[in-house]
Scaffold this motif. Structure first.
Motif, PDB file in Angstrom:
ATOM      1  N   GLU A  22       0.830  -1.199   0.000  1.00  0.00           N
ATOM      2  CA  GLU A  22       0.000   0.000   0.000  1.00  0.00           C
ATOM      3  C   GLU A  22       0.869   1.256   0.000  1.00  0.00           C
ATOM      4  O   GLU A  22       0.594   2.225  -0.716  1.00  0.00           O
ATOM      5  CB  GLU A  22      -0.931  -0.004   1.207  1.00  0.00           C
ATOM      6  N   ALA A  23       1.951   1.226   0.798  1.00  0.00           N
ATOM      7  CA  ALA A  23       2.841   2.387   0.855  1.00  0.00           C
ATOM      8  C   ALA A  23       3.571   2.594  -0.475  1.00  0.00           C
ATOM      9  O   ALA A  23       3.725   3.728  -0.947  1.00  0.00           O
ATOM     10  CB  ALA A  23       3.842   2.209   1.993  1.00  0.00           C
ATOM     11  N   ILE A  24       4.029   1.504  -1.077  1.00  0.00           N
ATOM     12  CA  ILE A  24       4.748   1.618  -2.352  1.00  0.00           C
ATOM     13  C   ILE A  24       3.855   2.224  -3.430  1.00  0.00           C
ATOM     14  O   ILE A  24       4.302   3.073  -4.218  1.00  0.00           O
ATOM     15  CB  ILE A  24       5.250   0.226  -2.787  1.00  0.00           C
ATOM     16  N   ARG A  25       2.600   1.827  -3.441  1.00  0.00           N
ATOM     17  CA  ARG A  25       1.694   2.206  -4.533  1.00  0.00           C
ATOM     18  C   ARG A  25       0.769   3.366  -4.186  1.00  0.00           C
ATOM     19  O   ARG A  25      -0.128   3.692  -4.970  1.00  0.00           O
ATOM     20  CB  ARG A  25       0.841   0.985  -4.909  1.00  0.00           C
ATOM     21  N   ARG A  26       0.989   4.015  -3.045  1.00  0.00           N
ATOM     22  CA  ARG A  26       0.054   5.041  -2.598  1.00  0.00           C
ATOM     23  C   ARG A  26      -0.039   6.177  -3.615  1.00  0.00           C
ATOM     24  O   ARG A  26       0.987   6.776  -3.991  1.00  0.00           O
ATOM     25  CB  ARG A  26       0.481   5.589  -1.240  1.00  0.00           C
ATOM     26  N   PRO A  27      -1.240   6.499  -4.077  1.00  0.00           N
ATOM     27  CA  PRO A  27      -1.399   7.586  -5.053  1.00  0.00           C
ATOM     28  C   PRO A  27      -0.948   8.921  -4.456  1.00  0.00           C
ATOM     29  O   PRO A  27      -1.088   9.175  -3.269  1.00  0.00           O
ATOM     30  CB  PRO A  27      -2.910   7.588  -5.328  1.00  0.00           C
ATOM     31  N   ALA A  28      -0.389   9.752  -5.302  1.00  0.00           N
ATOM     32  CA  ALA A  28       0.006  11.114  -4.954  1.00  0.00           C
ATOM     33  C   ALA A  28       1.182  11.183  -3.984  1.00  0.00           C
ATOM     34  O   ALA A  28       1.541  12.267  -3.527  1.00  0.00           O
ATOM     35  CB  ALA A  28      -1.174  11.899  -4.380  1.00  0.00           C
ATOM     36  N   ALA A  29       1.775  10.030  -3.642  1.00  0.00           N
ATOM     37  CA  ALA A  29       2.965  10.048  -2.776  1.00  0.00           C
ATOM     38  C   ALA A  29       4.170  10.502  -3.576  1.00  0.00           C
ATOM     39  O   ALA A  29       4.211  10.410  -4.808  1.00  0.00           O
ATOM     40  CB  ALA A  29       3.215   8.665  -2.194  1.00  0.00           C
ATOM     41  N   LYS A  30       5.184  10.991  -2.877  1.00  0.00           N
ATOM     42  CA  LYS A  30       6.434  11.329  -3.543  1.00  0.00           C
ATOM     43  C   LYS A  30       7.007  10.068  -4.178  1.00  0.00           C
ATOM     44  O   LYS A  30       6.764   8.959  -3.708  1.00  0.00           O
ATOM     45  CB  LYS A  30       7.422  11.914  -2.540  1.00  0.00           C
ATOM     46  N   PRO A  31       7.767  10.206  -5.247  1.00  0.00           N
ATOM     47  CA  PRO A  31       8.290   9.008  -5.920  1.00  0.00           C
ATOM     48  C   PRO A  31       9.186   8.192  -4.997  1.00  0.00           C
ATOM     49  O   PRO A  31       9.950   8.745  -4.194  1.00  0.00           O
ATOM     50  CB  PRO A  31       9.082   9.579  -7.108  1.00  0.00           C
ATOM     51  N   LEU A  32       9.071   6.887  -5.123  1.00  0.00           N
ATOM     52  CA  LEU A  32       9.903   6.006  -4.313  1.00  0.00           C
ATOM     53  C   LEU A  32      11.317   6.002  -4.893  1.00  0.00           C
ATOM     54  O   LEU A  32      11.512   5.720  -6.077  1.00  0.00           O
ATOM     55  CB  LEU A  32       9.329   4.587  -4.311  1.00  0.00           C
ATOM     56  N   ALA A  33      12.292   6.308  -4.041  1.00  0.00           N
ATOM     57  CA  ALA A  33      13.685   6.374  -4.478  1.00  0.00           C
ATOM     58  C   ALA A  33      14.479   5.157  -4.042  1.00  0.00           C
ATOM     59  O   ALA A  33      15.267   4.604  -4.811  1.00  0.00           O
ATOM     60  CB  ALA A  33      14.345   7.643  -3.941  1.00  0.00           C
ATOM     61  N   VAL A  34      14.280   4.743  -2.789  1.00  0.00           N
ATOM     62  CA  VAL A  34      15.016   3.613  -2.224  1.00  0.00           C
ATOM     63  C   VAL A  34      14.079   2.862  -1.283  1.00  0.00           C
ATOM     64  O   VAL A  34      13.348   3.488  -0.499  1.00  0.00           O
ATOM     65  CB  VAL A  34      16.261   4.071  -1.418  1.00  0.00           C
ATOM     66  N   ALA A  35      14.101   1.543  -1.348  1.00  0.00           N
ATOM     67  CA  ALA A  35      13.409   0.704  -0.366  1.00  0.00           C
ATOM     68  C   ALA A  35      14.444  -0.185   0.307  1.00  0.00           C
ATOM     69  O   ALA A  35      15.214  -0.870  -0.367  1.00  0.00           O
ATOM     70  CB  ALA A  35      12.331  -0.147  -1.027  1.00  0.00           C
ATOM     71  N   THR A  36      14.495  -0.134   1.633  1.00  0.00           N
ATOM     72  CA  THR A  36      15.399  -0.998   2.405  1.00  0.00           C
ATOM     73  C   THR A  36      14.525  -1.987   3.167  1.00  0.00           C
ATOM     74  O   THR A  36      13.810  -1.616   4.092  1.00  0.00           O
ATOM     75  CB  THR A  36      16.267  -0.173   3.374  1.00  0.00           C
ATOM     76  N   LEU A  37      14.577  -3.248   2.746  1.00  0.00           N
ATOM     77  CA  LEU A  37      13.639  -4.245   3.247  1.00  0.00           C
ATOM     78  C   LEU A  37      14.362  -5.484   3.752  1.00  0.00           C
ATOM     79  O   LEU A  37      15.552  -5.681   3.481  1.00  0.00           O
ATOM     80  CB  LEU A  37      12.649  -4.636   2.142  1.00  0.00           C
ATOM     81  N   THR A  38      13.628  -6.319   4.465  1.00  0.00           N
ATOM     82  CA  THR A  38      14.114  -7.599   4.962  1.00  0.00           C
ATOM     83  C   THR A  38      13.051  -8.657   4.709  1.00  0.00           C
ATOM     84  O   THR A  38      11.875  -8.319   4.528  1.00  0.00           O
ATOM     85  CB  THR A  38      14.398  -7.537   6.479  1.00  0.00           C
ATOM     86  N   PRO A  39      13.408  -9.942   4.693  1.00  0.00           N
ATOM     87  CA  PRO A  39      12.391 -10.975   4.473  1.00  0.00           C
ATOM     88  C   PRO A  39      11.479 -11.213   5.682  1.00  0.00           C
ATOM     89  O   PRO A  39      10.467 -11.909   5.549  1.00  0.00           O
ATOM     90  CB  PRO A  39      13.223 -12.233   4.175  1.00  0.00           C
ATOM     91  N   LEU A  40      11.835 -10.682   6.828  1.00  0.00           N
ATOM     92  CA  LEU A  40      11.013 -10.822   8.032  1.00  0.00           C
ATOM     93  C   LEU A  40      11.416  -9.737   9.010  1.00  0.00           C
ATOM     94  O   LEU A  40      12.534  -9.222   8.959  1.00  0.00           O
ATOM     95  CB  LEU A  40      11.191 -12.198   8.686  1.00  0.00           C
ATOM     96  N   HIS A  41      10.487  -9.376   9.895  1.00  0.00           N
ATOM     97  CA  HIS A  41      10.836  -8.367  10.894  1.00  0.00           C
ATOM     98  C   HIS A  41      11.691  -9.021  11.969  1.00  0.00           C
ATOM     99  O   HIS A  41      11.341 -10.062  12.518  1.00  0.00           O
ATOM    100  CB  HIS A  41       9.589  -7.740  11.522  1.00  0.00           C
ATOM    101  N   TRP A  42      12.823  -8.396  12.251  1.00  0.00           N
ATOM    102  CA  TRP A  42      13.814  -9.005  13.138  1.00  0.00           C
ATOM    103  C   TRP A  42      13.317  -9.172  14.570  1.00  0.00           C
ATOM    104  O   TRP A  42      13.813 -10.025  15.300  1.00  0.00           O
ATOM    105  CB  TRP A  42      15.094  -8.170  13.131  1.00  0.00           C
ATOM    106  N   THR A  43      12.317  -8.405  14.989  1.00  0.00           N
ATOM    107  CA  THR A  43      11.879  -8.467  16.379  1.00  0.00           C
ATOM    108  C   THR A  43      11.013  -9.675  16.681  1.00  0.00           C
ATOM    109  O   THR A  43      11.054 -10.197  17.803  1.00  0.00           O
ATOM    110  CB  THR A  43      11.091  -7.201  16.767  1.00  0.00           C
ATOM    111  N   ASP A  44      10.216 -10.122  15.693  1.00  0.00           N
ATOM    112  CA  ASP A  44       9.231 -11.156  16.004  1.00  0.00           C
ATOM    113  C   ASP A  44       8.953 -12.115  14.856  1.00  0.00           C
ATOM    114  O   ASP A  44       8.037 -12.937  14.943  1.00  0.00           O
ATOM    115  CB  ASP A  44       7.914 -10.520  16.451  1.00  0.00           C
TER     116      ASP A  44
END
Length: 384
Positions: free
Chosen positions: A146-168
């Motif tokens: 939803e965040a990546i594709r949100r209409p009218a958002a500023k252009p996505l420049a960089v995404a820093t992601l992981t395959p799972l959240h490290w906390t849980d």
């Protein structure tokens, strides 16, 4: 897809006593006996260097590099050997030049090594840092899409992601997210610290610009050895460290290699751990760990703790929460019963690896029930 048979417990390859339930691989793993032996042999090389040809150590570095590349589906020339994931992320951030005014996307409560270098990048390029909040339903993938594709958002420049959240262990499905990031033209950087060795990782499928992982957690190796995958189009950048080993005519990702690379101790240990994982097969390891975390999920849910539904959690890390919060001394109390786990951001984090077995699960659930003062039949409302 055909079902992959899980490997049996490999406890005999470790120095983990029968009365110890060590369920904290997401923090750091115990060393297999073979990895310890490789390190001890490496110490002898350094203590008596005249007995070992120094020219053999570059071949050891390449064996280690090859093992790392194999685990992530990369070519050997696409992998650099670095000192840590923070080193890798600093290198990645240094070699990105996003257009000013865009967004840098990540999840909330991200691990520092995936924040600090990119905070600096965002400041230098006037990027807005957007942190996707923890979703109430636990579906990180949907929230990120939803965040990546949100209409009218500023252009996505960089995404820093992981395959799972490290906390849980909340699942972040890169099979769905990576194509969405690429469709925007943004750079994709992946921290696979909590993935490589415990679940399939495939750079050919995700096509990141950079991906990094260490050996001291799921890859069963030492501190001080990590790897940076650089996509072919990202291999002509500037390394963090300048030394003769990564200067021209060196080509490929080796230009990002760390200094003092030829360490016979750390390289020997890292190579031995990577070889063990490859010998078992990552899919077979993942199948075993899914079975263990499913058993843990059933057990802790019976004590009234909340866990994410199976489709929304990774197979090797389980986060469990209490509606009113965990007792402040919970981890210490469990250690008194020889049960070793972590608490991260309000979640009890349970992370078995190949040494763990059904007795460890029973010991953990029993000790947790004792500390919380409830048995398996004493469930409280675990909604929320």
């Amino acid at each position: 897809m055909p079902r992959v048979e899980p490997i049996p417990s490999q406890r005999h390859l470790f120095e983990v006593p029968a009365d110890v339930a060590y369920l904290d691989a997401a923090a750091w793993s115990p060393l297999p006996r073979a990895v310890r032996a490789a390190g001890e042999a490496g110490i002898l090389v350094k203590s008596q260097p005249w007995t070992f040809p120094r020219t053999a150590i570059p071949a050891l570095a390449e064996r280690t590099r090859t093992g790392a590349a194999r685990l992530i589906g990369a070519g050997v020339d696409d992998v650099a050997i670095v000192g840590s994931v923070s080193h890798a992320m600093a290198t990645a951030a240094r070699n990105l030049a996003p257009a000013p005014g865009g967004r840098l996307l990540r999840v909330a409560d991200e691990f520092p090594s995936l924040r600090y270098a990119f905070d600096r990048l965002a400041e230098a390029h006037d990027l807005v840092v957007e942190e996707v909040a923890r979703p109430a339903d636990g579906d990180w993938t949907a929230a990120l899409l939803e965040a990546i594709r949100r209409p009218a958002a500023k252009p996505l420049a960089v995404a820093t992601l992981t395959p799972l959240h490290w906390t849980d262990g909340g699942r972040i499905d890169l099979d769905r997210l990576a194509p969405a990031v690429r469709d925007t033209g943004a750079a994709l950087v992946i921290d696979a610290t909590q993935a490589v060795g415990a679940m399939p990782v495939d750079v050919a499928r995700w096509r990141p610009d950079f991906l990094a992982f260490p050996t001291y957690k799921w890859a069963l190796g030492p501190y001080g050895v990590a790897f940076l995958y650089a996509a072919p189009g990202r291999q002509d950048g500037v390394p963090i460290e300048e030394h003769t080993g990564n200067r021209s005519p060196v080509a490929g990702a080796r230009r990002y290699d760390r200094g003092e690379l030829n360490d016979p101790v750390a390289l020997s240990m890292a190579a031995a751990g990577l070889d063990l994982i490859a010998g078992w097969g990552v899919s077979a390891v993942a199948a075993r760990l899914r079975d263990l975390t499913d058993r843990l999920a059933e057990g802790v849910a019976g004590l009234g703790l909340a866990v994410a539904p199976e489709p929304l959690r990774a197979g090797h890390v389980l986060g469990a929460r209490l509606p009113g919060g965990l007792p402040g001394n919970l981890v210490d109390r469990l250690q008194e019963a020889n049960v070793f786990v972590s608490e991260r951001s309000g979640a009890l984090r349970l992370s078995p690896h190949v040494w763990a077995d059904a007795e460890d699960v029973a010991r953990c659930v029993g000790a947790l029930g004792h500390v919380l003062g409830r048995g398996a039949g004493d469930r409280t409302d675990a909604q929320g």
